[in-house]
Design a protein around this motif. Structure first.
Motif, short mmCIF file in Angstrom:
data_model
loop_
_atom_site.label_atom_id
_atom_site.label_comp_id
_atom_site.label_asym_id
_atom_site.label_seq_id
_atom_site.Cartn_x
_atom_site.Cartn_y
_atom_site.Cartn_z
N GLU A 48 0.82 -1.21 0.00
CA GLU A 48 0.00 0.00 0.00
C GLU A 48 0.85 1.26 0.00
O GLU A 48 0.33 2.36 0.05
CB GLU A 48 -0.90 0.01 1.24
CG GLU A 48 -1.84 -1.17 1.32
CD GLU A 48 -2.84 -1.17 0.19
OE1 GLU A 48 -3.40 -0.11 -0.11
OE2 GLU A 48 -3.02 -2.25 -0.42
N ARG A 49 2.18 1.09 0.02
CA ARG A 49 3.03 2.27 0.17
C ARG A 49 2.90 3.25 -0.99
O ARG A 49 2.70 2.83 -2.12
CB ARG A 49 4.49 1.83 0.25
CG ARG A 49 4.86 1.39 1.62
CD ARG A 49 6.31 1.07 1.69
NE ARG A 49 6.61 0.61 3.04
CZ ARG A 49 7.76 0.11 3.41
NH1 ARG A 49 8.72 -0.01 2.52
NH2 ARG A 49 7.97 -0.27 4.64
N ASP A 50 3.06 4.52 -0.66
CA ASP A 50 3.15 5.53 -1.70
C ASP A 50 4.57 5.52 -2.23
O ASP A 50 5.51 5.94 -1.57
CB ASP A 50 2.82 6.90 -1.08
CG ASP A 50 3.12 8.02 -2.08
OD1 ASP A 50 3.25 7.70 -3.27
OD2 ASP A 50 3.21 9.17 -1.65
N ARG A 51 4.73 4.98 -3.44
CA ARG A 51 6.09 4.86 -3.97
C ARG A 51 6.29 5.79 -5.15
O ARG A 51 7.03 5.50 -6.06
CB ARG A 51 6.37 3.42 -4.34
CG ARG A 51 6.45 2.57 -3.08
CD ARG A 51 6.66 1.13 -3.38
NE ARG A 51 7.79 0.92 -4.26
CZ ARG A 51 8.20 -0.29 -4.61
NH1 ARG A 51 7.60 -1.33 -4.15
NH2 ARG A 51 9.21 -0.43 -5.43
N SER A 52 5.63 6.95 -5.12
CA SER A 52 5.81 7.87 -6.23
C SER A 52 7.12 8.60 -6.12
O SER A 52 7.75 8.90 -7.13
CB SER A 52 4.65 8.86 -6.26
OG SER A 52 4.55 9.51 -5.00
N LEU A 53 7.57 8.92 -4.92
CA LEU A 53 8.81 9.69 -4.76
C LEU A 53 9.97 8.80 -4.37
O LEU A 53 11.05 8.91 -4.92
CB LEU A 53 8.61 10.78 -3.71
CG LEU A 53 7.71 11.92 -4.17
CD1 LEU A 53 7.51 12.92 -3.06
CD2 LEU A 53 8.30 12.61 -5.39
N ASN A 54 9.76 7.94 -3.41
CA ASN A 54 10.83 7.09 -2.93
C ASN A 54 10.43 5.65 -3.20
O ASN A 54 9.31 5.25 -2.93
CB ASN A 54 11.00 7.33 -1.42
CG ASN A 54 12.12 6.52 -0.83
OD1 ASN A 54 12.08 5.30 -0.90
ND2 ASN A 54 13.09 7.17 -0.26
N TRP A 55 11.36 4.89 -3.76
CA TRP A 55 11.00 3.55 -4.20
C TRP A 55 11.47 2.46 -3.24
O TRP A 55 11.40 1.28 -3.56
CB TRP A 55 11.59 3.29 -5.58
CG TRP A 55 10.96 4.12 -6.63
CD1 TRP A 55 9.69 4.59 -6.64
CD2 TRP A 55 11.56 4.57 -7.85
NE1 TRP A 55 9.46 5.31 -7.77
CE2 TRP A 55 10.58 5.31 -8.53
CE3 TRP A 55 12.81 4.41 -8.42
CZ2 TRP A 55 10.83 5.91 -9.76
CZ3 TRP A 55 13.05 4.99 -9.64
CH2 TRP A 55 12.07 5.74 -10.31
N VAL A 56 11.99 2.84 -2.09
CA VAL A 56 12.52 1.83 -1.19
C VAL A 56 11.41 0.91 -0.72
O VAL A 56 10.36 1.36 -0.28
CB VAL A 56 13.21 2.49 0.02
CG1 VAL A 56 13.53 1.47 1.06
CG2 VAL A 56 14.46 3.21 -0.43
N ALA A 57 11.64 -0.39 -0.85
CA ALA A 57 10.62 -1.36 -0.49
C ALA A 57 10.93 -2.03 0.83
O ALA A 57 10.22 -2.93 1.25
CB ALA A 57 10.50 -2.42 -1.59
N THR A 58 11.99 -1.59 1.51
CA THR A 58 12.44 -2.29 2.71
C THR A 58 11.42 -2.19 3.84
O THR A 58 10.78 -1.17 4.02
CB THR A 58 13.77 -1.69 3.17
OG1 THR A 58 14.67 -1.73 2.10
CG2 THR A 58 14.32 -2.46 4.34
N LEU A 59 11.31 -3.26 4.59
CA LEU A 59 10.53 -3.27 5.82
C LEU A 59 11.56 -3.41 6.94
O LEU A 59 12.28 -4.40 6.99
CB LEU A 59 9.59 -4.47 5.79
CG LEU A 59 8.45 -4.47 6.78
CD1 LEU A 59 7.39 -3.51 6.32
CD2 LEU A 59 7.88 -5.86 6.88
#
Ligand code: SF4
Ligand code: SF4
Lengths: 234, 454
Positions: A48-59
């Motif tokens: 659900e993350r907003d990944r428009s600016l930052n693409w980091v997928a880390t949890l």
């Protein structure tokens, strides 16, 4: 997600190799700057993350956790009655059904209510448990559940993985209308308490529901934290 | 958004810090020069010692070790990760910099293991041989322009006319010194492989030796063009020559006069640093390399030499191809408005800033390109880079012969650069239609997104 590889032979420009390297660098640089300059959306539900600016997928695991889906077979608990006693009637169904034979029960009787049995000892070796959920299915009293939404917490010694009735008996209490101790009353329950329990009792579910497999808002970790704050942490 | 402003603040702080660093270097060199002069020794010796301390220890070693952290963090950013951040000081991971300390402690306290049958002397010598030549290379890199001592700390008379430059040594041989020393590094790697008494390490060492020796050829030939164009071997003279305008106001930067030479040199030098895509000699995870048997700080030295090579390579490329300490922008205004010392400090800051950018580019390349196969490496060197370098020499020589004012050469270079840019910008094939899922990345790496398994 099916992923098709584009295997057309390289054209002349691609065979020059160098322009394609620069294109690759461009992509890598874009990742770099986007992730450098913008902050990460730390939503634990990373899809659900907003990944428009930052693409980091880390949890960031211990701090950010994905909540397990409903139906996840988490750590066991013995469901309590409203008066704090276990619902379990020590019928040994779960211990019999358990393929790992990791449930150990010693039955006893309430001194003031010889009709009713209860587990004097109820021990689950979480290390041997294969998390199959058969015990939950086998229980006729809905007295054992795996609805905590947590996996067994890691520990430094094996003994900590052996959960006894004191540690297992936790979470929100439940009463059903067909509970024998509510229908005929029990000397082990005070009359006022009995009235209250009867008022709150629900019909016994005949089909498995998500609600039965995961109690909303219930978490072993939260309970452990509370216990720690009360000063009874192990 | 706060991160955006924070990052801009950090980057601005970095620029200011680099200029301040240049200023401090000049002050230290000037102070030592005056001290030496007062003690009756040649003032130049003091400046050299100051430069040794500042340039070799601060400019080379600090970024060299910071790069080991940067590699983790920057690769993480490129790959949409966060990177090492578990060592925290007051709740902040400080960009991973504390890992430097952790690494150092780990390396220094680890057991230093030696294989039973290793050739002890050579085994111990190899890391030093791999490290020291690389280190010595930076001696000829001119970080800042020459400034008279009087402008630094107001020394008077003959002493005031002594020129202090941020350069440890300026031998007449210049670039030849660079080639000579650079080729020494191969001894370290091949000895490390041989002395370990381990077949795999030996193979790694042989791979390293053959690769480095091959690329030495094109490395040398790539710079011949610049030597012809600037008519000198000395790096500081090259830098000065790059300040002059050619084609109107455009300065005669090495990248303009020698774009092909730059590419060849960059590729060959990259191969010399033994980093991906040229990391066949080591290949830590898959094909074990020449430092297989090393542990503790000896391994640390071999490992660090790779990062130091990046720093040196950036320094040399900045000096030869990117105008060295010339700030390029507003240069005349700065020179006219500021005191010589302030201008020199800004020049040194510009040099260091360009170095940082080039180091970043090298890291970027390392995380974009996969490793070459061994035959591809040799093919690239002998069939592409070497002929291209030879051709470049002939074209450069012809252009300089026809037009000694370098205008023709700059014109050719400009055409080459524009052509390269045009070919790169041209999209050769339409990106495949998106796979029907919402994609935050845009089309051109929708595939990468899909491959990541979302
Ligand atoms: S989940 Fe399966 S293995 Fe674990 S206690 Fe229950 S029945 Fe036994
Ligand atoms: S938990 Fe359920 S199945 Fe197991 S002994 Fe108790 S009542 Fe019987």
């Amino acid at each position: 997600m099916p992923y098709t590889v584009d295997n057309r032979p390289a054209n002349f420009r691609e065979q020059m190799y160098f322009p394609e390297i620069l294109q690759g660098l461009k992509i890598a640089a874009r990742h770099f700057f986007k992730n450098l300059f913008f902050s990460r959306d730390a939503n634990p539900d990373f899809l659900e993350r907003d990944r428009s600016l930052n693409w980091v997928a880390t949890l960031q695991y211990p701090e950010e956790r994905v909540t397990y889906p409903p139906g996840y077979r988490g750590l066991h608990r013995l469901v309590p009655r409203e008066d704090g006693k276990p619902r379990c009637v020590a019928c040994y169904m779960c211990a019999t059904a358990c393929p790992a034979q990791c449930i150990y029960i010693e039955a006893g009787e309430y001194a003031d209510d010889p009709v009713e049995k209860y587990p004097v000892k109820f021990v689950i070796d979480e290390m041997r448990c294969i998390v199959c959920g058969f015990c939950v299915e086998a229980c006729p009293k809905d007295a054992i559940r795996m609805d905590s939404g947590e996996h067994a917490p890691p520990s430094y010694d094996r003994a900590a993985q052996i959960w006894d009735e004191q540690r297992l008996l936790r979470g929100p209490p439940i009463s059903y209308q067909n509970d024998p101790w509510l229908r005929r009353g029990s000397p082990s329950i005070s009359p006022e308490k009995l009235e209250e329990m009867r008022a709150r009792a629900r019909p016994f579910p005949t089909v498995a529901t998500d609600e039965a497999s995961q109690t909303p808002g219930f978490s072993v970790r939260a309970l452990a934290q509370e216990a720690k704050e009360r000063g009874e942490g192990r | 958004m706060s991160r955006l402003f924070g990052m801009i603040f950090v980057l601005g702080g970095l620029v200011v810090a680099l200029v301040g660093l240049g200023w401090a270097f000049y002050l230290l060199a000037g102070f030592l020069a005056v001290t030496f002069a007062n003690a009756g020794l040649p003032a130049q010796y003091g400046a050299v010692i100051g430069n040794l301390l500042t340039l070799l220890l601060v400019v080379v070693m600090v970024p060299g070790s910071l790069l080991s952290v940067a590699e983790r963090k920057w690769s993480a950013l490129i790959q949409n990760r966060i990177g090492a951040n578990r060592i925290r000081i007051a709740g902040s991971s400080l960009g991973g910099i504390p890992f430097l300390v952790a690494d150092a402690v780990k390396m220094l306290t680890k057991e230093r293991f030696q294989p039973d049958q290793a050739t002890r002397f050579l085994f111990n010598l190899a890391p030093i041989l791999a490290f020291a030549p690389v280190f010595a290379l930076f001696a000829i890199v001119p970080v800042g322009p020459a400034v008279p001592l009087s402008a630094i700390n107001g020394a008077e008379g003959a002493l005031g006319r002594v020129a202090i430059a941020l350069q440890v040594a300026s031998p007449d041989a210049g670039l030849l010194y660079l080639f000579a020393i650079a080729s020494l590094a191969v001894y370290g790697t091949s000895l490390a492989g041989w002395a370990s008494n381990n077949k795999l390490a030996l193979l790694g060492g042989v791979r390293a030796a053959s690769q480095m020796i091959s690329y030495e050829v094109s490395l040398g030939l790539a710079l011949v063009g610049t030597m012809i164009a600037y008519r000198t071997l000395r790096l500081e003279e090259m830098v000065v020559a790059q300040g002059q305008g050619v084609l109107g106001a455009i300065p005669a930067l090495g990248i303009l006069l020698q774009p092909v030479g730059f590419l060849i040199f960059f590729a060959s030098a990259f191969a010399e640093t033994k980093r991906a895509p040229f990391d066949l000699p080591e290949g830590e995870s898959e094909i074990v390399g020449y430092f297989l048997e090393y542990s503790g700080m000896q391994f640390g030295l071999l490992f660090l030499s790779e990062f130091v090579e990046i720093v040196i390579l950036s320094g040399v490329i900045v000096a030869v191809f990117f105008g060295g300490w010339h700030p390029i922008l507003f240069e005349e205004t700065l020179r006219a408005q500021l005191s010589p010392l302030a201008f020199a400090a800004i020049g040194a800051g510009a040099f260091l800033g360009k170095m940082v950018v080039l180091m970043w580019v090298q890291m970027l390349i390392r995380w974009v390109l996969p490793r070459f196969r061994y035959d591809q490496i040799q093919k690239l060197c002998w069939k592409i880079l070497l002929p291209a370098a030879l051709l470049n020499i002939f074209i450069t020589a012809a252009a300089v012969l026809v037009d000694p004012s370098l205008r023709l050469l700059a014109g050719i270079g400009l055409v080459e650069l524009v052509a390269m840019g045009a070919i790169t910008a041209a999209v050769s094939r339409a990106p495949k239609a998106a796979h029907g899922h919402a994609d935050a990345h845009g089309t051109d790496h929708g595939t990468a997104h899909a491959a990541a398994g979302h």
